[in-house]
Design a protein around this motif. Structure first.
Motif, PDB file in Angstrom:
ATOM      1  N   LEU A  65       0.838  -1.216   0.000  1.00  0.00           N
ATOM      2  CA  LEU A  65       0.000   0.000   0.000  1.00  0.00           C
ATOM      3  C   LEU A  65       0.866   1.257   0.000  1.00  0.00           C
ATOM      4  CD1 LEU A  65      -2.739  -1.212   2.534  1.00  0.00           C
ATOM      5  CD2 LEU A  65      -2.982  -0.949   0.044  1.00  0.00           C
ATOM      6  N   ARG A  66       1.954   1.213   0.756  1.00  0.00           N
ATOM      7  CA  ARG A  66       2.875   2.358   0.754  1.00  0.00           C
ATOM      8  C   ARG A  66       3.464   2.547  -0.642  1.00  0.00           C
ATOM      9  NH1 ARG A  66       5.351   3.831   5.963  1.00  0.00           N
ATOM     10  NH2 ARG A  66       7.055   4.599   4.655  1.00  0.00           N
ATOM     11  N   ALA A  67       3.821   1.434  -1.280  1.00  0.00           N
ATOM     12  CA  ALA A  67       4.386   1.521  -2.640  1.00  0.00           C
ATOM     13  C   ALA A  67       3.365   2.142  -3.586  1.00  0.00           C
ATOM     14  CB  ALA A  67       4.805   0.132  -3.120  1.00  0.00           C
ATOM     15  N   ALA A  68       2.106   1.708  -3.468  1.00  0.00           N
ATOM     16  CA  ALA A  68       1.075   2.257  -4.356  1.00  0.00           C
ATOM     17  C   ALA A  68       1.020   3.778  -4.206  1.00  0.00           C
ATOM     18  CB  ALA A  68      -0.285   1.641  -4.030  1.00  0.00           C
ATOM     19  N   HIS A  69       1.066   4.232  -2.961  1.00  0.00           N
ATOM     20  CA  HIS A  69       0.999   5.689  -2.757  1.00  0.00           C
ATOM     21  C   HIS A  69       2.209   6.402  -3.353  1.00  0.00           C
ATOM     22  CE1 HIS A  69       0.304   9.628  -1.352  1.00  0.00           C
ATOM     23  NE2 HIS A  69       1.400   9.622  -0.611  1.00  0.00           N
ATOM     24  N   HIS A  70       3.394   5.850  -3.156  1.00  0.00           N
ATOM     25  CA  HIS A  70       4.579   6.547  -3.651  1.00  0.00           C
ATOM     26  C   HIS A  70       4.680   6.464  -5.169  1.00  0.00           C
ATOM     27  CE1 HIS A  70       5.805   5.916   0.715  1.00  0.00           C
ATOM     28  NE2 HIS A  70       5.440   7.175   0.559  1.00  0.00           N
ATOM     29  N   LEU A  71       4.058   5.451  -5.765  1.00  0.00           N
ATOM     30  CA  LEU A  71       3.968   5.426  -7.236  1.00  0.00           C
ATOM     31  C   LEU A  71       3.030   6.539  -7.707  1.00  0.00           C
ATOM     32  CD1 LEU A  71       3.980   1.578  -7.472  1.00  0.00           C
ATOM     33  CD2 LEU A  71       5.487   3.010  -8.875  1.00  0.00           C
ATOM     34  N   ASN A  72       1.913   6.730  -7.002  1.00  0.00           N
ATOM     35  CA  ASN A  72       1.016   7.837  -7.350  1.00  0.00           C
ATOM     36  C   ASN A  72       1.737   9.181  -7.247  1.00  0.00           C
ATOM     37  OD1 ASN A  72      -1.500   6.620  -7.969  1.00  0.00           O
ATOM     38  ND2 ASN A  72      -1.882   6.227  -5.794  1.00  0.00           N
ATOM     39  N   LEU A  73       2.426   9.343  -6.113  1.00  0.00           N
ATOM     40  CA  LEU A  73       3.158  10.592  -5.898  1.00  0.00           C
ATOM     41  C   LEU A  73       4.252  10.755  -6.956  1.00  0.00           C
ATOM     42  CD1 LEU A  73       3.638  13.038  -3.976  1.00  0.00           C
ATOM     43  CD2 LEU A  73       5.181  11.556  -2.650  1.00  0.00           C
ATOM     44  N   GLY A  74       4.969   9.667  -7.212  1.00  0.00           N
ATOM     45  CA  GLY A  74       6.040   9.705  -8.215  1.00  0.00           C
ATOM     46  C   GLY A  74       5.501  10.064  -9.588  1.00  0.00           C
TER      47      GLY A  74
END
Ligand code: FCB
Length: 469
Positions: free
Chosen positions: A190-199
């Motif tokens: 879930l953290r990865a999903a968020h940082h992909l969105n942010l990225g």
């Protein structure tokens, strides 16, 4: 109904750097998470790696000629992050960039429009060692990488894609572990999903700052067409929850600037989502010029009952689920025909998705940036490769695209996955998705009959009847 596609339609094929290039150490390239993962025993079929892949790094010119011979007018490829920025930070390696400059120049010389994807899953291992996508810093590193590539190739590439299928990066890479880096931690996913969105948002801003105004920026998602097995409330609720975890976790921030509240509620047992900082979702929502949709098969879900133990979510085996907090949801094999890989053949899923994003992202042109099928294509005695199953698959899906256009979807292009047989991630070289057959021993390329069929569609903009047999 007319089977003619709109003028200016892009007809292409798609590939990804790690799946085709090989040359893992050339010109200072460092390992990506996929080099490390594929070299870890037990992670890929037969222990296959992308060390040689289909040697595209050395056969670039030949591969572009193949596309030109087929008369295709677009090509979607990805840049290997560790080839141009080996440590995941700082200045680019010029010789790494030169490969992509030469590729783009070859394409342009043949009248083929380059469609560049920045990230098709090959994170520099050095960034994974520093925490990878579950860490916020990786989003900033991605934006810097985007700027570096934008500065280097912005004079000749007009079409840019930030991420390919961030769902796979987050949930297969950090949740189920069947993809690199092979972690099995639902919160990390879930953290990865968020940082992909942010990225994605930061990279889009970085690209806008360095690219000419004519540049078009997009992202390729693999939205799931999720269907409930029955209309019972618990099955409809299962559909809603998987839709949040598969689709709205990305389309929420990227297209609407907010995470869906039900996603937070569904996963509250696992995390309070405090890694989402104020303003992040607004950064993720950048004006885009189009949306890329990758489609292979629909998903059928229900509340899990007795005996629902088999995994049918189409994302490989493994003991860990890619769906955080959804162990009480079962996936079922969709009815109907299957490809040789066991994926279901159902063009209605593609139609439904195109209409859905037409409603949810009004005014945003759509591209099908991947669609295709794996079959066990073998050369005949005369060396030719006949793949009537793939022709039927393509015919069915292109008819669905045409029908969606007729019903109001603004679809501007179609990219067949894939140009040629290649390294199919955890499946290694066992699954052949190519329109062009590759003999993995000799690297000999042979266009299959589907390549000729697709070339004809591209040349005429019309769908012929599928061949019988
Ligand atoms: C997609 C990937 C692509 C290829 C196809 C079959 O999920 O983006 O690289 O592996 O599946």
């Amino acid at each position: 109904m007319s089977e003619t596609f709109p003028p200016g339609f892009l007809w292409g094929t798609a590939t990804a750097a790690y799946q085709i290039e090989g040359a893992p150490q050339e010109n200072g390239r460092t390992p990506s998470i996929w080099d490390v993962f594929s070299h870890t025993p037990g992670k890929t079929a037969n222990g296959d790696t992308g060390d040689l892949a289909v040697d595209h790094f050395h056969r670039r010119a030949e591969d572009v000629r193949l596309m030109a011979d087929l008369g295709l007018n677009a090509y979607r490829f990805s840049v290997s992050w560790p080839r141009v920025q080996p440590t995941g930070r700082g200045p680019a390696v010029q010789r790494g960039l030169d490969f992509y400059r030469a590729l783009v120049d070859d394409l342009l010389a043949h009248g083929i429009e380059p469609v560049l994807t920045l990230y098709h899953w090959d994170l520099p291992q050095e960034l994974e060692s520093a925490g990878g996508w579950p860490e916020r810093e990786t989003a900033y590193r991605f934006a810097e990488y985007a700027r570096v590539v934008g500065e280097a190739l912005g004079d000749r590439v007009e079409r840019w894609t930030t991420l390919n299928e961030p769902w796979c990066s987050a949930f297969l890479g950090y949740g189920s572990g069947v993809h690199a880096p092979g972690r099995t931690d639902p919160v990390a996913a879930l953290r990865a999903a968020h940082h992909l969105n942010l990225g994605h948002g930061l990279a889009t801003q970085a690209l806008r700052a360095v690219l000419p105004a004519r540049a078009q920026i997009s992202v390729s998602l693999n939205p799931a067409c999720v269907r409930a097995r029955t209309q019972a409330p618990e099955d409809l609720n299962a559909r809603r929850r998987i839709d949040a975890l598969a689709n709205r976790v990305f389309s929420g921030p990227m297209l609407a600037g907010a995470y869906p509240e039900d996603l937070f509620a569904d996963t509250a047992r696992l995390t309070d989502w405090s890694f989402v900082h104020a303003g992040d979702a607004a950064v993720a929502r950048q004006p885009l010029d189009s949306l890329g949709i990758n489609y292979y098969q629909p998903a059928v879900v229900s509340a899990a009952g007795e005996g629902d133990t088999e995994r049918h979510d189409g994302h490989g085996g493994g003991d860990h689920s890619p769906w955080p907090g959804a162990d009480d949801i079962a996936f079922h094999r969709p009815p109907g025909e299957l490809t040789d890989m066991g994926w279901s053949v159902d063009p209605t899923g593609l139609y439904d998705l195109l209409l859905r994003y037409t409603r949810e992202a009004p005014g945003l042109p759509l591209y099908i940036t991947e669609n295709g099928a794996a079959y066990e294509d073998k050369p005949a005695a005369d060396g030719s490769v006949h793949d009537p199953d793939r022709i039927r698959y393509l015919h069915g899906h292109l008819s669905a695209v045409r029908r969606a256009i007729g019903d109001g979807a603004d679809v501007r292009g179609y990219f067949l996955w894939s140009l040629m047989d290649n390294f199919e991630w955890a499946y290694g070289y066992d699954q052949r998705f190519g329109a062009v057959h590759v003999d993995f021993e000799t690297q000999r390329r042979t266009p299959k009959s589907s390549a000729r069929w697709y070339a004809k569609v591209a040349a005429t903009g019309e769908l012929p009847e599928p061949p019988v047999g």
